[in-house]
Motif scaffolding. Structure first.
Motif, PDB file in Angstrom:
ATOM      1  N   SER A 128       0.832  -1.204   0.000  1.00 46.66           N
ATOM      2  CA  SER A 128       0.000   0.000   0.000  1.00 46.66           C
ATOM      3  C   SER A 128       0.866   1.254   0.000  1.00 46.66           C
ATOM      4  O   SER A 128       1.950   1.270   0.581  1.00 46.66           O
ATOM      5  N   PHE A 129       0.362   2.298  -0.655  1.00 50.17           N
ATOM      6  CA  PHE A 129       1.012   3.612  -0.608  1.00 50.17           C
ATOM      7  C   PHE A 129      -0.068   4.654  -0.851  1.00 50.17           C
ATOM      8  O   PHE A 129      -0.715   4.658  -1.900  1.00 50.17           O
ATOM      9  N   SER A 130      -0.284   5.526   0.130  1.00 51.03           N
ATOM     10  CA  SER A 130      -1.309   6.551  -0.019  1.00 51.03           C
ATOM     11  C   SER A 130      -0.948   7.787   0.779  1.00 51.03           C
ATOM     12  O   SER A 130      -0.155   7.742   1.713  1.00 51.03           O
ATOM     13  N   SER A 181       2.577   3.711   3.892  1.00 44.56           N
ATOM     14  CA  SER A 181       3.723   3.393   3.036  1.00 44.56           C
ATOM     15  C   SER A 181       4.286   2.052   3.495  1.00 44.56           C
ATOM     16  O   SER A 181       5.318   1.978   4.140  1.00 44.56           O
ATOM     17  N   VAL A 233       2.160   6.908  -6.896  1.00 49.31           N
ATOM     18  CA  VAL A 233       2.511   6.103  -5.726  1.00 49.31           C
ATOM     19  C   VAL A 233       2.229   4.616  -5.909  1.00 49.31           C
ATOM     20  O   VAL A 233       2.875   3.778  -5.277  1.00 49.31           O
ATOM     21  N   GLY A 234       1.279   4.266  -6.777  1.00 53.06           N
ATOM     22  CA  GLY A 234       0.963   2.855  -6.987  1.00 53.06           C
ATOM     23  C   GLY A 234       2.099   2.067  -7.598  1.00 53.06           C
ATOM     24  O   GLY A 234       2.206   0.852  -7.402  1.00 53.06           O
ATOM     25  N   SER A 276      -2.938   8.372  -9.239  1.00 54.09           N
ATOM     26  CA  SER A 276      -2.322   7.741  -8.072  1.00 54.09           C
ATOM     27  C   SER A 276      -1.483   6.525  -8.442  1.00 54.09           C
ATOM     28  O   SER A 276      -0.479   6.231  -7.803  1.00 54.09           O
ATOM     29  N   CYS A 329      -3.436   2.073  -3.767  1.00 53.77           N
ATOM     30  CA  CYS A 329      -2.772   3.367  -3.730  1.00 53.77           C
ATOM     31  C   CYS A 329      -3.837   4.445  -3.786  1.00 53.77           C
ATOM     32  O   CYS A 329      -4.950   4.206  -4.269  1.00 53.77           O
TER      33      CYS A 329
END
Length: 330
Positions: free
Chosen positions: A152-154, A237, A178-179, A174, A229
């Motif tokens: 995951s990354f957001s 992260s 970050v994805g 996204s 993401c």
């Protein structure tokens, strides 16, 4: 030790906040020039004591005293300037994602090969030692057979009206921003490529970009993987590796540099016990030093263009699946 001379194409925040300071901290690089089309190159050069300023990218690429360039331009400009830099004989570190589709990435890698220049996509996180340690723990059998990896990354994106991340013509979205990290970490940690992929996205009605994306991959080695993401969620992260006997959690997966000393963290839960391992690495310096060492040794970096193409292929598959609502075979 021999030093290579770097030129910086643009005054982007990532250059100022991370990569220029990392080059200056490195043992084998020096920032010799910076160029900007915005007129801010002089201001940034003064801030970082960079001796040479250019008002155009072309002029910097024509400088025979520049060995390697760093390209942190918006996503849609990467292909153009990587190819121009390669044709001027400059080695290249380019921000991720290097392109907005696999065809662009393939052309960039092909031209760099033809021009005999070293090219690397700037997935800096992979140079942090915590990920090698995760692989060691997996190989030891402590968590048993790996069954699932979740990445995951957001973050919640403020000021959307003026942010290039919201512009589809500039490679916004996204997944690109970050994805690409959880997609990369799945492949990197498992040392395997996906055979099937399904993705769904939430498309912003005003801007037409994926504000969030979610997906599942089945890997060649049989492991399942999920990713998400977003520009619309709190800061996350991380990734988790789930096995038959335990779980490895890496909560500072991509940006441990925001913690003191670049301190990464690995949490291992197995056999009814839990422990934490802290590992510090200056991942931006490691990235810079690695590409310079590769250039000087006249060998491919550990993350060559061919691996960049594979990651771009997965990103393309995500967008295809999001558009069609179907599983994509890779």
């Amino acid at each position: 030790m021999e030093e290579l001379r770097w030129g910086i194409l643009s005054t982007a925040n990532i250059a100022q906040e991370q990569v220029i300071p990392a080059i200056q901290r490195s043992k084998n690089g020096v920032v010799s020039a910076i160029a900007s089309s915005s007129g801010r190159a002089g201001e940034v050069a003064e801030k970082f004591n960079i001796p040479t300023v250019y008002e155009s990218y072309e002029d910097l690429l024509d400088d025979p005293n520049i060995d390697v360039v760093y390209i942190p331009l918006p996503n849609h400009l990467h292909q153009e300037w990587v190819i121009k830099a390669a044709k001027k004989g400059k080695h290249i570190l380019c921000e991720k994602p290097v392109a907005i589709n696999v065809e662009q990435a393939e052309e960039m890698v092909r031209v760099c090969r033809e021009q005999n220049v070293t090219f690397m996509e700037a997935f800096m996180y992979q140079f942090h030692e915590q990920h090698n340690r995760v692989k060691e723990i997996i190989a030891s059998g402590e968590i048993g057979e790996v069954k699932l990896l979740k990445g995951s990354f957001s973050f919640y994106l403020e000021g959307r009206d003026s942010n290039i991340r919201m512009d589809p013509k500039m490679g916004g979205g996204s997944l690109y921003d970050v994805g690409c990290y959880p997609l990369h970490v799945i492949r990197h940690i498992l040392d395997s490529e996906p055979v099937t992929l399904f993705a769904a996205g939430e498309i912003d009605p005003q801007y037409g970009i994926d504000i969030s994306a979610f997906g599942h991959m089945k890997m060649e080695n049989g492991v399942n993987a999920t990713f998400d993401c977003s520009f619309d969620m709190t800061n996350r992260s991380d990734y988790q590796v789930i096995g038959t006997k335990g779980v490895i959690t890496v909560p500072r997966a991509y940006r441990p540099d925001v913690f003191e000393g670049g301190e990464g963290l690995i949490i291992v839960e197995a056999n009814g016990q839990s422990r934490e391992e802290f590992i510090s690495t200056d991942q931006y310096v490691k990235q810079v030093e690695h590409i310079v060492e590769s250039i000087l040794a006249k060998q491919d970096p550990s993350y060559p263009g061919e691996k960049t193409i594979l990651n771009m292929k997965v990103i393309d598959a995500c967008y295809e699946s999001m558009k069609t609502g179907r599983i994509v075979n890779l």
